[in-house]
Structures are given as structure tokens and as C-alpha cells.
Write a protein that holds these residues in place. Sequence first.
Motif, short mmCIF file in Angstrom:
data_model
loop_
_atom_site.label_atom_id
_atom_site.label_comp_id
_atom_site.label_asym_id
_atom_site.label_seq_id
_atom_site.Cartn_x
_atom_site.Cartn_y
_atom_site.Cartn_z
N SER A 129 0.86 -1.19 0.00
CA SER A 129 0.00 0.00 0.00
C SER A 129 0.89 1.23 0.00
N LYS B 185 -16.30 -4.59 3.59
CA LYS B 185 -15.39 -4.64 4.73
C LYS B 185 -15.42 -6.03 5.38
N ALA C 203 -11.98 -4.14 14.94
CA ALA C 203 -11.54 -3.41 13.75
C ALA C 203 -12.54 -3.65 12.63
N LEU D 11 -12.16 -3.57 8.56
CA LEU D 11 -11.16 -3.45 7.50
C LEU D 11 -11.86 -3.09 6.20
N GLY E 7 -10.85 -1.77 3.18
CA GLY E 7 -9.99 -1.45 2.04
C GLY E 7 -10.53 -1.85 0.69
N TRP F 24 -3.53 -7.82 5.60
CA TRP F 24 -3.62 -6.81 6.66
C TRP F 24 -2.71 -7.19 7.82
N LYS G 47 -5.50 0.24 18.07
CA LYS G 47 -5.53 1.40 17.19
C LYS G 47 -6.19 1.02 15.86
N PRO G 48 -6.80 1.97 15.16
CA PRO G 48 -7.45 1.66 13.88
C PRO G 48 -6.45 1.14 12.85
N VAL G 49 -6.92 0.22 12.01
CA VAL G 49 -6.12 -0.31 10.91
C VAL G 49 -6.76 0.22 9.63
N ASP G 50 -6.10 1.17 9.00
CA ASP G 50 -6.73 1.90 7.90
C ASP G 50 -6.45 1.33 6.52
N GLU G 51 -5.31 0.66 6.37
CA GLU G 51 -4.98 0.18 5.03
C GLU G 51 -4.17 -1.11 5.11
#
Length: 342
Positions: free
Chosen positions: A6, A245, A259, A261, A263, A293, A300-304
Amino acid sequence: ASWRTSRGAAAARGEDAAGGEVYTYTADWLLYGISWSNNAARPYTVALGSLLDDYKNKVSVVQLDTASDTFVQRGAFDHPYPPTKIMWAPKGAANADLLGTTGDYMRIWDARTDEAGGDVPCKAKLNNNKNSEFCAPLTSFDWNDTDPNLLGTSSIDTTCTIWDVETATARTQLIAHDKEVYDLAFARGTDVFASVGADGSVRMFDLRSLEHSTIIYEQEQPLLRLAWNKQDPNYLATLPLDAHKAVVLDIRVPSLPAAELGGHRAPVNAVAWAPHSSCHLATAADDALALIWDLSALPKPVDEPILAYKAPSEVNALHWSAMQPDWVAIAHARSVQLLRLY
């Protein structure tokens, strides 16, 4: 074609791309079910199931010949209706070449195949309703890693059934949901499993105490798939219907996703935890992407994702090899691709 990091992860590590080997096998029919063999004597071997609008469907076993970089068919058999799930026996099984499929019934096949390939005999048909000629279709199953004599099936009739493989008999059957059950997954060990279904809930069961179940997550849309992290059994992942997601759950914090996800740009069809890592997860979707992933930053957030692979068309299925954890298989249209991660 190769895996791509990414943009954010690439910038952070100063990388442009993560290359890898890709091998493609094209079948004569649309593919849906795929599964890596767990037999160390048969590396690069996968079972493939067809998706044909017909009673007569197909399952074939193919192996990548690494000397010639070509695929060799090791066995094939006709299957009633499309197999909703295909799964090889776990690596601890006495016969590592047993292959399970679900459809109208749970069937176990003996796929000990020779160099020339050939027919694969059906070893057992698991049927808990011998007094009726009718059966409720099975949506999925899971084979227990710790005790390969144990497997569980899920059905549209709202039940889950736990089977004794050796005797081909049901150990227990329970009404698991208010509506159809779409998937089932064992935790690490032999006692705990969970299921998801059309009622939008994830329910956890313990075979030592089946009078109770625990709803660990609930939402409005049906939940289609469920995967349990075998390296860290606190975590599960599930796929809501038509959602772009995957939802990751922590059983220590019920009701609230650990979370989400997001993406993908189209409905997610498949989810699989890494067999060798507690914090890596793969997803695949109708946007033709397979994503890897890294969840080590939770909560914490997993954004990508950290890796992405672009397939030629929508990815219907994904399976991460337990025997060769550097490899992931994906199915799209008539093709299966074996993808090396590193």
C-alpha cells in the motif's frame, strides 16, 4: 503481476512493490471452492470445486510441478451440486489425503492419487436424518485441527452438527440460530466453536456445555463467513452480506468490533487468518483485490492493508496454506492462482 505494498506502507518503508511468484491454473468451469493440501508429501497441491448451475458438478485435485512450472491433475470426481466448501484433513490426520466437501450432504473423499491422476472414491456420506429422503443443504464446515476425528457442519435448517469422522456419526446436533446458518469455525483446541448466519449474529458454543451459547456480535445484515485466529484465539473475523469490509472481533469485548477493514470497493467474499502469525489476515472481494492486513497495532485503527494483489476479475475464494505459509491461493472466474507472499 505481483503483490504491491500500500502507498502508505511503501512510503514508510521506502519500498515500491513486494514482488512474488504467481502461478495460474485454468479449469474448464467456473471455480468457487479451493483448498490447499496439508500433506507435506504433496506440496503445491490444491483441490478446486466448480460452480455450475447443474446437479452434476466437479472437484479436481491439481499440483504445481515446480520443475516445469506447470500444473498436473492428480485426481477428479463428480460432485452433487456445487460444493459450498472444500477442505483437506488437518496435517495431524492419520490419512492426510482425506478431502471433505459440503453440499446436499457432508462427504469425505479419499484423494490418495497417483502420478496419472484418476478417480477419487467417496469414503463416507454423513447423514443424520436417515428416516427421510430429503435433506437440508449444508452451507459450510470446519475440520478440527487439534482432533482430526472431529468436524462441524452448518445448515440452512438453523442447525450445526458435530461429527465423529471415524464412525461417520453425529456426536451432537443443535439449533444454533434463528435463521439459516452460513458458516462455522472451531477455535484452537477441541471444545469451542462459533457460527454465523442470516440472523446477523456470531454465536459461540462450548461442547462441554451446550445448553448455553454466547452471542459475541450482532448486527442487522446476515453474516456470511467466519474465520477464527488459531494463533490468538481471542480474535475472529466475519463478513457481513454485501459489505465492502471485514469485521474483526475480540471475544473479550463482545458486541463491539475490534476493527473494521474497509480497504475494498466491492463486497468481500473471503477472509482467512495467517496460519503462522497472530496478527495477519487476508481478504478478497468483487473488486478483484486480495489484501493482506497487519493487525499488530490493535486496538488502534487499521486503515490500510500492507499488501495488495490485483486479479483479472472478481475473487470468489481465498485460502492461506497452513503447510506452506508463504503462499495464498485465490479463485476468480475459471482460474486459480497460487501467489507467493514474500
